[in-house]
Design an enzyme around this catalytic site. Sequence first.
Site, PDB file in Angstrom:
ATOM      1  N   LYS A   1       0.845  -1.209   0.000  1.00 52.85           N
ATOM      2  CA  LYS A   1       0.000   0.000   0.000  1.00 52.85           C
ATOM      3  C   LYS A   1       0.874   1.250   0.000  1.00 52.85           C
ATOM      4  O   LYS A   1       0.673   2.171  -0.785  1.00 52.85           O
ATOM      5  CB  LYS A   1      -0.900   0.011   1.244  1.00 52.85           C
ATOM      6  CG  LYS A   1      -1.544   1.374   1.508  1.00 52.85           C
ATOM      7  CD  LYS A   1      -2.453   1.357   2.713  1.00 52.85           C
ATOM      8  CE  LYS A   1      -1.804   1.619   4.045  1.00 52.85           C
ATOM      9  NZ  LYS A   1      -1.509   3.020   4.356  1.00 52.85           N
ATOM     10  N   ASN A   2       1.846   1.277   0.918  1.00 52.20           N
ATOM     11  CA  ASN A   2       2.599   2.518   1.107  1.00 52.20           C
ATOM     12  C   ASN A   2       3.645   2.769   0.025  1.00 52.20           C
ATOM     13  O   ASN A   2       4.201   3.867  -0.060  1.00 52.20           O
ATOM     14  CB  ASN A   2       3.232   2.541   2.503  1.00 52.20           C
ATOM     15  CG  ASN A   2       2.161   2.717   3.571  1.00 52.20           C
ATOM     16  OD1 ASN A   2       0.998   2.974   3.256  1.00 52.20           O
ATOM     17  ND2 ASN A   2       2.530   2.560   4.831  1.00 52.20           N
TER      18      ASN A   2
ATOM     19  N   ARG B   1      -4.685  10.809   4.170  1.00 53.94           N
ATOM     20  CA  ARG B   1      -3.599  11.789   4.256  1.00 53.94           C
ATOM     21  C   ARG B   1      -2.625  11.700   3.102  1.00 53.94           C
ATOM     22  O   ARG B   1      -2.034  12.701   2.705  1.00 53.94           O
ATOM     23  CB  ARG B   1      -2.829  11.590   5.556  1.00 53.94           C
ATOM     24  CG  ARG B   1      -3.549  12.049   6.778  1.00 53.94           C
ATOM     25  CD  ARG B   1      -2.657  11.837   7.961  1.00 53.94           C
ATOM     26  NE  ARG B   1      -1.356  12.483   7.744  1.00 53.94           N
ATOM     27  CZ  ARG B   1      -1.099  13.750   8.000  1.00 53.94           C
ATOM     28  NH1 ARG B   1      -2.031  14.526   8.498  1.00 53.94           N
ATOM     29  NH2 ARG B   1       0.087  14.253   7.752  1.00 53.94           N
TER      30      ARG B   1
ATOM     31  N   CYS C   1      -5.205  13.278  12.855  1.00 53.64           N
ATOM     32  CA  CYS C   1      -5.937  12.033  12.698  1.00 53.64           C
ATOM     33  C   CYS C   1      -5.793  11.271  14.002  1.00 53.64           C
ATOM     34  O   CYS C   1      -5.187  11.757  14.947  1.00 53.64           O
ATOM     35  CB  CYS C   1      -5.422  11.226  11.506  1.00 53.64           C
ATOM     36  SG  CYS C   1      -3.833  10.481  11.798  1.00 53.64           S
TER      37      CYS C   1
ATOM     38  N   ARG D   1       0.131  14.922  13.287  1.00 49.00           N
ATOM     39  CA  ARG D   1       0.573  14.682  11.899  1.00 49.00           C
ATOM     40  C   ARG D   1       0.563  15.933  11.027  1.00 49.00           C
ATOM     41  O   ARG D   1      -0.213  16.064  10.080  1.00 49.00           O
ATOM     42  CB  ARG D   1      -0.248  13.573  11.262  1.00 49.00           C
ATOM     43  CG  ARG D   1      -0.040  12.247  11.942  1.00 49.00           C
ATOM     44  CD  ARG D   1      -0.679  11.116  11.190  1.00 49.00           C
ATOM     45  NE  ARG D   1       0.112  10.633  10.087  1.00 49.00           N
ATOM     46  CZ  ARG D   1      -0.307   9.702   9.233  1.00 49.00           C
ATOM     47  NH1 ARG D   1      -1.495   9.176   9.362  1.00 49.00           N
ATOM     48  NH2 ARG D   1       0.467   9.298   8.255  1.00 49.00           N
ATOM     49  N   PRO D   2       1.467  16.882  11.327  1.00 48.45           N
ATOM     50  CA  PRO D   2       1.532  18.099  10.516  1.00 48.45           C
ATOM     51  C   PRO D   2       2.125  17.832   9.125  1.00 48.45           C
ATOM     52  O   PRO D   2       2.623  16.741   8.870  1.00 48.45           O
ATOM     53  CB  PRO D   2       2.493  18.979  11.321  1.00 48.45           C
ATOM     54  CG  PRO D   2       3.323  18.029  12.119  1.00 48.45           C
ATOM     55  CD  PRO D   2       2.474  16.811  12.370  1.00 48.45           C
TER      56      PRO D   2
ATOM     57  N   ASP E   1       4.179  20.445   7.803  1.00 47.40           N
ATOM     58  CA  ASP E   1       5.090  21.584   7.668  1.00 47.40           C
ATOM     59  C   ASP E   1       6.343  21.245   6.857  1.00 47.40           C
ATOM     60  O   ASP E   1       6.849  22.076   6.103  1.00 47.40           O
ATOM     61  CB  ASP E   1       5.481  22.103   9.070  1.00 47.40           C
ATOM     62  CG  ASP E   1       6.042  21.004   9.961  1.00 47.40           C
ATOM     63  OD1 ASP E   1       5.442  19.915  10.004  1.00 47.40           O
ATOM     64  OD2 ASP E   1       7.090  21.225  10.601  1.00 47.40           O
TER      65      ASP E   1
ATOM     66  N   ASP F   1       4.177   0.879  12.104  1.00 43.77           N
ATOM     67  CA  ASP F   1       2.999   0.224  11.519  1.00 43.77           C
ATOM     68  C   ASP F   1       2.837  -1.236  11.960  1.00 43.77           C
ATOM     69  O   ASP F   1       1.866  -1.895  11.589  1.00 43.77           O
ATOM     70  CB  ASP F   1       3.042   0.319   9.988  1.00 43.77           C
ATOM     71  CG  ASP F   1       2.855   1.749   9.512  1.00 43.77           C
ATOM     72  OD1 ASP F   1       2.366   2.581  10.292  1.00 43.77           O
ATOM     73  OD2 ASP F   1       3.213   2.049   8.349  1.00 43.77           O
TER      74      ASP F   1
ATOM     75  N   VAL G   1       7.479   7.379  16.864  1.00 47.44           N
ATOM     76  CA  VAL G   1       6.975   8.068  15.663  1.00 47.44           C
ATOM     77  C   VAL G   1       5.608   8.696  15.955  1.00 47.44           C
ATOM     78  O   VAL G   1       5.379   9.876  15.661  1.00 47.44           O
ATOM     79  CB  VAL G   1       6.887   7.085  14.475  1.00 47.44           C
ATOM     80  CG1 VAL G   1       6.421   7.813  13.216  1.00 47.44           C
ATOM     81  CG2 VAL G   1       8.227   6.400  14.221  1.00 47.44           C
TER      82      VAL G   1
ATOM     83  N   ARG H   1      -8.782  -0.380   4.322  1.00 45.35           N
ATOM     84  CA  ARG H   1      -7.916   0.646   3.727  1.00 45.35           C
ATOM     85  C   ARG H   1      -6.566   0.040   3.361  1.00 45.35           C
ATOM     86  O   ARG H   1      -5.928   0.502   2.430  1.00 45.35           O
ATOM     87  CB  ARG H   1      -7.663   1.775   4.733  1.00 45.35           C
ATOM     88  CG  ARG H   1      -8.865   2.600   5.033  1.00 45.35           C
ATOM     89  CD  ARG H   1      -8.487   3.735   5.913  1.00 45.35           C
ATOM     90  NE  ARG H   1      -7.444   4.542   5.269  1.00 45.35           N
ATOM     91  CZ  ARG H   1      -6.934   5.640   5.784  1.00 45.35           C
ATOM     92  NH1 ARG H   1      -7.357   6.083   6.929  1.00 45.35           N
ATOM     93  NH2 ARG H   1      -6.008   6.313   5.140  1.00 45.35           N
TER      94      ARG H   1
HETATM   95  N1  EPU Z   1       6.029  14.990  10.707  1.00 44.20           N
HETATM   96  C1  EPU Z   1       6.233  16.324  10.965  1.00 44.20           C
HETATM   97  N2  EPU Z   1       6.023  17.228   9.951  1.00 44.20           N
HETATM   98  C2  EPU Z   1       5.649  16.852   8.697  1.00 44.20           C
HETATM   99  C3  EPU Z   1       5.433  15.484   8.441  1.00 44.20           C
HETATM  100  C4  EPU Z   1       5.638  14.578   9.473  1.00 44.20           C
HETATM  101  O1  EPU Z   1       6.583  16.706  12.073  1.00 44.20           O
HETATM  102  O2  EPU Z   1       5.493  17.716   7.826  1.00 44.20           O
HETATM  103  C5  EPU Z   1       6.240  13.971  11.763  1.00 44.20           C
HETATM  104  C6  EPU Z   1       4.922  13.310  12.211  1.00 44.20           C
HETATM  105  O3  EPU Z   1       4.291  14.043  13.220  1.00 44.20           O
HETATM  106  C7  EPU Z   1       5.412  11.942  12.659  1.00 44.20           C
HETATM  107  C8  EPU Z   1       6.583  11.653  11.732  1.00 44.20           C
HETATM  108  O4  EPU Z   1       6.989  12.910  11.213  1.00 44.20           O
HETATM  109  O5  EPU Z   1       5.896  11.979  13.972  1.00 44.20           O
HETATM  110  C9  EPU Z   1       6.264  10.735  10.593  1.00 44.20           C
HETATM  111  O6  EPU Z   1       4.912  10.860  10.230  1.00 44.20           O
HETATM  112  P1  EPU Z   1       4.337  11.220   8.834  1.00 44.20           P
HETATM  113  O7  EPU Z   1       2.998  11.812   9.120  1.00 44.20           O
HETATM  114  O8  EPU Z   1       5.253  11.960   7.969  1.00 44.20           O
HETATM  115  O9  EPU Z   1       4.152   9.835   8.169  1.00 44.20           O
HETATM  116  P2  EPU Z   1       3.770   9.670   6.676  1.00 44.20           P
HETATM  117  O10 EPU Z   1       4.993   9.737   5.857  1.00 44.20           O
HETATM  118  O11 EPU Z   1       2.658  10.611   6.336  1.00 44.20           O
HETATM  119  C10 EPU Z   1       3.956   7.107   6.294  1.00 44.20           C
HETATM  120  C11 EPU Z   1       3.000   5.953   6.189  1.00 44.20           C
HETATM  121  C12 EPU Z   1       2.386   5.657   7.550  1.00 44.20           C
HETATM  122  C13 EPU Z   1       3.532   5.352   8.514  1.00 44.20           C
HETATM  123  C14 EPU Z   1       4.512   6.521   8.558  1.00 44.20           C
HETATM  124  C15 EPU Z   1       5.729   6.249   9.427  1.00 44.20           C
HETATM  125  C16 EPU Z   1       2.104   6.077   3.938  1.00 44.20           C
HETATM  126  C17 EPU Z   1       0.935   6.289   3.059  1.00 44.20           C
HETATM  127  N3  EPU Z   1       1.919   6.267   5.236  1.00 44.20           N
HETATM  128  O12 EPU Z   1       3.171   8.224   6.695  1.00 44.20           O
HETATM  129  O13 EPU Z   1       1.597   4.507   7.378  1.00 44.20           O
HETATM  130  O14 EPU Z   1       3.029   5.098   9.795  1.00 44.20           O
HETATM  131  O15 EPU Z   1       4.989   6.813   7.223  1.00 44.20           O
HETATM  132  O16 EPU Z   1       6.437   5.164   8.949  1.00 44.20           O
HETATM  133  O17 EPU Z   1       3.173   5.708   3.480  1.00 44.20           O
HETATM  134  C18 EPU Z   1      -0.105   2.971   7.856  1.00 44.20           C
HETATM  135  O18 EPU Z   1       0.175   2.378   6.789  1.00 44.20           O
HETATM  136  O19 EPU Z   1      -0.854   2.473   8.732  1.00 44.20           O
HETATM  137  C19 EPU Z   1       0.478   4.288   8.112  1.00 44.20           C
HETATM  138  C20 EPU Z   1      -0.034   5.134   8.992  1.00 44.20           C
END
Ligand code: EPU
Length: 427
Positions: free
Chosen positions: A22-23, A92, A116, A121-122, A124, A310, A332, A402
Amino acid sequence: MDRFRIQGGTPLSGEVEVAGSKNAALPILASTLLLEGEATLSRVPRLRDVETMCGLLESLDCAIVSGSGLVQVRAHATGSTQAPYGIVRKMRASICVLGPLLARRGTAEAALPGGCVLGARPIDIHLRGLESLGATLSLDSGVVRAKASRGGLQGGVANLQGPRGSTVLGTANILMAATLARGDSTLKGCAREPEIKALAEFLNACGARIEGHGSSEINIQGVDRLHGVPWTIPPDRIEAGTLLLAGAATGGKVRVTRMAPAELKALFEVMEIAGAPVQTGPDWAEVDAETGRKRATSVTTGPWPDFPTDLQAQWTAFAAVCEGRSEIKDSVYPERFLHVAELRRMGADAGWESGKAWVEGPSTLQGAPVIASDLRASAALVIGGLAATGETLVKRIYHLDRGYESLETKLAALGGRVVREPDPESP
Ligand code: EPU
């Protein structure tokens, strides 16, 4: 809405194949916005999130044909540049279209996804990264508007390091944007997850010039155009880990095939310590937990190559049947512990506070009605239900849909007694 009815207490046994990741699939699908001509992706998992991404691409005027694990996308240089709130709110990963839209079409608009159930989950770092490539950003009524300068995005240096380490989708977003920027870009503090490698390998096959993917610094030489290619989505490491932990928690013997064992080293190390050793071959892994004591083993999640967040919820469910006290820290997402309260309802002696959970085992889990709060929490409750005595009803499994393709069918093939049925209590 559907629910799972699980009759627990049967050790899982047999062999099962994992689906495409998926990811990896979601950012690769978003990246097709960058391509001239058609991209044909195979082994695309049949999931709700993938449907949502395809719907988003269609709303951005891409032509999509899909079926039987194949998705063909044809994107154009012109078309809508607005990712609507209705879609971003549901998923997201939608935010991943910002970079490609900006790079190919010059502007991009997306509703801010907001928080969420996993926490704040910003985004920025995504926005900062786009600014490093010369984009101008403005925020108005919850919508971020990004604009490239007249000549398009420009190569630059972006630091993607966040307070809790790297961001996978943030790295993907800026990486995609930089492929069509003028000149060279250097991305520092990048996520090193296999899904980033998969994206970069796909884009390189499409004509991009990316180096260093898989390390924390990625260098990109911008090119004028990218072209579509046929490509196969790599296997889902989290689905593989979930199935192996289900085997371990039920005291079974499960072989997972068509996977990449090297991507789950951190999991296998702790499974060995916990008394659920895993043997591996080139594209398979097998857990044998039929004999021996399962010992409490603490884990701390972190960015790749650490134990993946995850798989944290699924580990917590497994910890309930292990002897002794396990501490489970999530660096995380410190608030990703809503499954703990539901596992307690099944008899687990467990609790959590921000950043960590503890489980005192072994518990004799008992079937109960439980509510899934998010994707991986749902998987943990299914593992709990399989390991428990009696009947468990897992409600709100739309979360599970999902990210897991036909989980009940795969578990049934391993001897698990799991049935999907409409939930008469749901609206
Ligand atoms: N973060 C920031 N600022 C940003 C982005 C992220 O501070 O602009 C922080 C978040 O708060 C968090 C960390 O960085 O502490 C990583 O989170 P992020 O939200 O960036 O994760 P993501 O890249 O959006 C992907 C996977 C997630 C997985 C995370 C961590 C996908 C579609 N999603 O999310 O997958 O948990 O990486 O490995 O690839 C899941 O599949 O269940 C899932 C949630």
